[in-house]
Design an enzyme around this catalytic site. Sequence first.
Site, PDB file in Angstrom:
ATOM      1  CG  HIS A 508      37.015  43.326  46.631  1.00 34.29           C
ATOM      2  ND1 HIS A 508      35.821  42.726  46.342  1.00 34.29           N
ATOM      3  CD2 HIS A 508      36.814  44.658  46.468  1.00 34.29           C
ATOM      4  CE1 HIS A 508      34.933  43.663  46.010  1.00 34.29           C
ATOM      5  NE2 HIS A 508      35.508  44.836  46.075  1.00 34.29           N
TER       6      HIS A 508
HETATM    7  C1  LIG Z   1      38.056  50.971  42.026  1.00 34.96           C
HETATM    8  C2  LIG Z   1      37.807  50.291  43.342  1.00 34.96           C
HETATM    9  C3  LIG Z   1      36.495  50.055  43.758  1.00 34.96           C
HETATM   10  C4  LIG Z   1      36.242  49.419  44.963  1.00 34.96           C
HETATM   11  N1  LIG Z   1      34.954  49.302  45.408  1.00 34.96           N
HETATM   12  C5  LIG Z   1      34.714  48.821  46.645  1.00 34.96           C
HETATM   13  C6  LIG Z   1      33.403  48.830  47.194  1.00 34.96           C
HETATM   14  O1  LIG Z   1      32.458  49.353  46.588  1.00 34.96           O
HETATM   15  N2  LIG Z   1      33.225  48.286  48.420  1.00 34.96           N
HETATM   16  C7  LIG Z   1      34.244  47.725  49.131  1.00 34.96           C
HETATM   17  O2  LIG Z   1      33.991  47.203  50.206  1.00 34.96           O
HETATM   18  N3  LIG Z   1      35.498  47.743  48.655  1.00 34.96           N
HETATM   19  C8  LIG Z   1      35.755  48.310  47.452  1.00 34.96           C
HETATM   20  N4  LIG Z   1      37.043  48.386  46.993  1.00 34.96           N
HETATM   21  C9  LIG Z   1      38.106  47.851  47.845  1.00 34.96           C
HETATM   22  C10 LIG Z   1      38.493  48.772  49.009  1.00 34.96           C
HETATM   23  O3  LIG Z   1      38.503  50.125  48.619  1.00 34.96           O
HETATM   24  C11 LIG Z   1      39.882  48.371  49.511  1.00 34.96           C
HETATM   25  O4  LIG Z   1      39.866  46.992  49.754  1.00 34.96           O
HETATM   26  C12 LIG Z   1      40.261  49.097  50.796  1.00 34.96           C
HETATM   27  O5  LIG Z   1      40.332  50.491  50.551  1.00 34.96           O
HETATM   28  C13 LIG Z   1      41.587  48.609  51.328  1.00 34.96           C
HETATM   29  O6  LIG Z   1      41.838  49.233  52.561  1.00 34.96           O
HETATM   30  P1  LIG Z   1      43.316  49.437  53.117  1.00 34.96           P
HETATM   31  O7  LIG Z   1      43.203  50.266  54.334  1.00 34.96           O
HETATM   32  O8  LIG Z   1      43.990  48.131  53.213  1.00 34.96           O
HETATM   33  O9  LIG Z   1      44.094  50.240  51.970  1.00 34.96           O
HETATM   34  P2  LIG Z   1      43.742  51.589  51.217  1.00 34.96           P
HETATM   35  O10 LIG Z   1      42.343  52.008  51.468  1.00 34.96           O
HETATM   36  O11 LIG Z   1      44.192  51.402  49.832  1.00 34.96           O
HETATM   37  O12 LIG Z   1      44.656  52.674  51.935  1.00 34.96           O
HETATM   38  C14 LIG Z   1      46.049  52.691  51.842  1.00 34.96           C
HETATM   39  C15 LIG Z   1      46.520  54.133  51.951  1.00 34.96           C
HETATM   40  O13 LIG Z   1      47.917  54.150  52.161  1.00 34.96           O
HETATM   41  C16 LIG Z   1      48.504  55.149  51.364  1.00 34.96           C
HETATM   42  N5  LIG Z   1      49.899  54.743  51.143  1.00 34.96           N
HETATM   43  C17 LIG Z   1      50.342  53.725  50.371  1.00 34.96           C
HETATM   44  N6  LIG Z   1      51.678  53.649  50.437  1.00 34.96           N
HETATM   45  C18 LIG Z   1      52.093  54.629  51.263  1.00 34.96           C
HETATM   46  C19 LIG Z   1      53.381  55.051  51.706  1.00 34.96           C
HETATM   47  N7  LIG Z   1      54.476  54.411  51.324  1.00 34.96           N
HETATM   48  N8  LIG Z   1      53.446  56.111  52.542  1.00 34.96           N
HETATM   49  C20 LIG Z   1      52.311  56.771  52.941  1.00 34.96           C
HETATM   50  N9  LIG Z   1      51.078  56.407  52.543  1.00 34.96           N
HETATM   51  C21 LIG Z   1      50.963  55.343  51.723  1.00 34.96           C
HETATM   52  C22 LIG Z   1      47.656  55.181  50.119  1.00 34.96           C
HETATM   53  O14 LIG Z   1      47.798  56.402  49.424  1.00 34.96           O
HETATM   54  C23 LIG Z   1      46.268  54.954  50.688  1.00 34.96           C
HETATM   55  O15 LIG Z   1      45.653  56.174  51.050  1.00 34.96           O
HETATM   56  C24 LIG Z   1      37.323  49.000  45.774  1.00 34.96           C
HETATM   57  C25 LIG Z   1      38.627  49.245  45.369  1.00 34.96           C
HETATM   58  C26 LIG Z   1      38.884  49.888  44.170  1.00 34.96           C
HETATM   59  C27 LIG Z   1      40.308  50.148  43.771  1.00 34.96           C
END
Ligand SMILES: Cc1cc2nc3c(=O)[nH]c(=O)nc-3n(C[C@H](O)[C@H](O)[C@H](O)COP(=O)(O)OP(=O)(O)OC[C@H]3O[C@@H](n4cnc5c(N)ncnc54)[C@H](O)[C@@H]3O)c2cc1C
Length: 577
Positions: A508
């Site tokens: 998280h």
């Molecule tokens: C195993 C697991 C279980 C979890 N369970 C939960 C849950 O049940 N409930 C909850 O609330 N949270 C949960 N989380 C946490 C939640 O999924 C994350 O906190 C959230 O997805 C983060 O959102 P974000 O938009 O910051 O990044 P992300 O959702 O990680 O999105 C980032 C995106 O950017 C892309 N990316 C990265 N670098 C580049 C680049 N250089 N160029 C182009 N694209 C790129 C990645 O491929 C990804 O698709 C969990 C996380 C994990 C790993």
Amino acid sequence: MHFNYSLVAGALSILQYLPKAVTASVSNTTWDYIVVGGGASGIPLADKLSESGKTVLLLERGFASSYRWGGKLRPQWLEGSNLTRFDVPALYQYILENPADAAAANILCSDYVATASCVLGGGTAINAGLWWKPGSADWDTIMPIGWNSADMRAATEEVFARLPGTDIPSSDGKLYLQKGAEILKKALTSAEPPYEFQKANDSPDAKDGTVSNAEHFFMHGERGGVMETFLVSASKRANFKLQLETTVTRVIRQGKQITGVEVETPEGSGTINVTPNTGKVILSAGVFGTSKILFRSGIGPKDQLSLLKASPDGVNMVVEAEWIDLAVGHNLDDNPSIYGIIIALDVETYDYVGAFNTPVPEDAAKYLANRSGPLAQIEPPLNPFWWDIVTGTDGIARAIQWSAISGQLNDTTGMVLTASLGRGKTSRGRLGLSLDPSTPLTINVTQVPYFNDATGADFAAVVSSLENVLKIARAIPNATIVLPPEGQDVAEYLRADFPPSMALNSNHWVGSTKMRRRCGKGVVVDGETRVCGVEGLHVVDAGIVGGVPAANPQAVFVAVAVRAGEKILKLDGGHEW
Ligand SMILES: Cc1cc2nc3c(=O)[nH]c(=O)nc-3n(C[C@H](O)[C@H](O)[C@H](O)COP(=O)(O)OP(=O)(O)OC[C@H]3O[C@@H](n4cnc5c(N)ncnc54)[C@H](O)[C@@H]3O)c2cc1C
Ligand SMILES: *[C@@H]1O[C@H](CO)[C@@H](O)[C@H](O)[C@H]1NC(C)=O
Ligand SMILES: *[C@@H]1O[C@H](CO)[C@@H](O)[C@H](O)[C@H]1NC(C)=O
Ligand SMILES: *[C@@H]1O[C@H](CO)[C@@H](O)[C@H](O)[C@H]1NC(C)=O
Ligand SMILES: *[C@@H]1O[C@H](CO)[C@@H](O)[C@H](O)[C@H]1NC(C)=O
Ligand SMILES: *[C@@H]1O[C@H](CO)[C@@H](O)[C@H](O)[C@H]1NC(C)=O
Ligand SMILES: *[C@@H]1O[C@H](CO)[C@@H](O)[C@H](O)[C@H]1NC(C)=O
């Protein structure tokens, strides 16, 4: 897939660091907005921005996950359906149990030390789907001025109207494998003082002495989430384009003005530009992905940029005179999760890992025909969830979230109760580049954000909550406490068995691109999500959320993305929101 800096497999090639002739433009179209990263934040942000009619390009490094977007990966038993491994809630557990398989399949990002998903949907494609409506105290504690509960109310309601989630994932309206959960709910609601049973998303502010069934963003028995809502509406607009398997390596700037992004695609590398002068790049690549792009763009703390400069990738960096010194990677937060109480008890077990390739035939039939049964749920029954608030000697109220799973223990059955310290915690850590010269482009957690606060109040809150829950667990009829060991002091037990380390992480991560109303010391983005000292560059992802909320955080990121979209459109002369 092509651009896998897989260091685990020793696949590092020096060739990838050689200066590339980035002359070819992979696209001659320019975009009003380029959103980098199609995850929990990037998808709703791109949707909101595209509502304005301006052109929006969403670049995602990974491949299609859900069948809806062209995903293909699935076990045999899903052949002939419109589902992939990402669409079936129960198949979530397989990734956690088989991280090497998930890394080999390029589902997990191989260039971060922490676990993260690098497919379309980001974390939402592979996570447990837990979906909690943020409460007022969440916004007021973890967000800066301009993003507090009053500011966030409309965006939060909009998100939950579009994606209400459910506490009954199976389409037949039943919860499965609930024997352990029922025992625990009974114990909690009859304790002294009793926990109050609530549907958490009906009363998001009630996180003290409350217990709820798990809430998920699942829809009609499938994963659903942002890929089935915000991405669907964005994709209907002609001014929106999603481009997969495109990794942004860095942003391109002339001095302080962003002109576009440098990308690597299976067809080769090149640049994609924003509309001259007015176009914007928005980094939504997650805490690790966004930090990596910033470092490679010469934006970050001097120690990180110097490290990168000295690595083979350094030849691709802007000259030192153009570096922008910002505290990217500081203020990192995450919930420490403590699997602190284990009870032996007569409960059901279910082989969720085996279900990946060989599900119970009747359960597979039920799921395929009606999206019902245990396969519409995740992992061994993960239920219930409950919360305590503990106010420390420092006067700060800290939220502790508890969850329970039922299943097979070593030679008996039972439940594992996990405490996760959230909102109000003050320990912070740091992310940065790996210091290991053989993994120069790997992002590491260089300091874990657990139990390093000056007063020790973070730790004391967990001890206090654990003692209370242990008392309740001891009173469950026919239950045997396996852990903590009988007679051991709880604080000693936690210190010995759960020392601060990556083993406590909850995935998280937040906070690494600190947002404040105005730029200043330690601040990375201002209250309008603009990267300080740069023109035309924003960050909108978990990195701008200043700390962990009371419950699993992803609804916070989705609502923040919607609000950020409104703010960015307003900056660009859109109408008042
Ligand atoms: C195993 C697991 C279980 C979890 N369970 C939960 C849950 O049940 N409930 C909850 O609330 N949270 C949960 N989380 C946490 C939640 O999924 C994350 O906190 C959230 O997805 C983060 O959102 P974000 O938009 O910051 O990044 P992300 O959702 O990680 O999105 C980032 C995106 O950017 C892309 N990316 C990265 N670098 C580049 C680049 N250089 N160029 C182009 N694209 C790129 C990645 O491929 C990804 O698709 C969990 C996380 C994990 C790993
Ligand atoms: C972009 O325009 C140039 C010059 O007109 C042309 O040579 C090139 O093929 C175009 N590239 C693409 C990807 O369309
Ligand atoms: C599969 O089809 C069902 C029935 O038409 C639909 O409700 C669901 O959204 C589809 N799922 C995916 C992942 O395409
Ligand atoms: C699906 O639901 C229908 C209607 O309730 C029921 O008749 C049928 O037996 C179910 N199919 C399976 C495989 O469970
Ligand atoms: C299960 O067995 C392993 C290996 O013997 C041991 O380390 C672990 O503590 C046991 N777990 C429980 C819950 O008894
Ligand atoms: C990550 O950081 C930790 C703590 O500083 C360190 O022990 C570990 O070796 C680092 N890992 C890599 C791959 O750099
Ligand atoms: C406890 O176990 C005994 C013996 O197996 C059984 O008779 C009794 O019903 C159990 N009590 C509860 C509350 O499960």
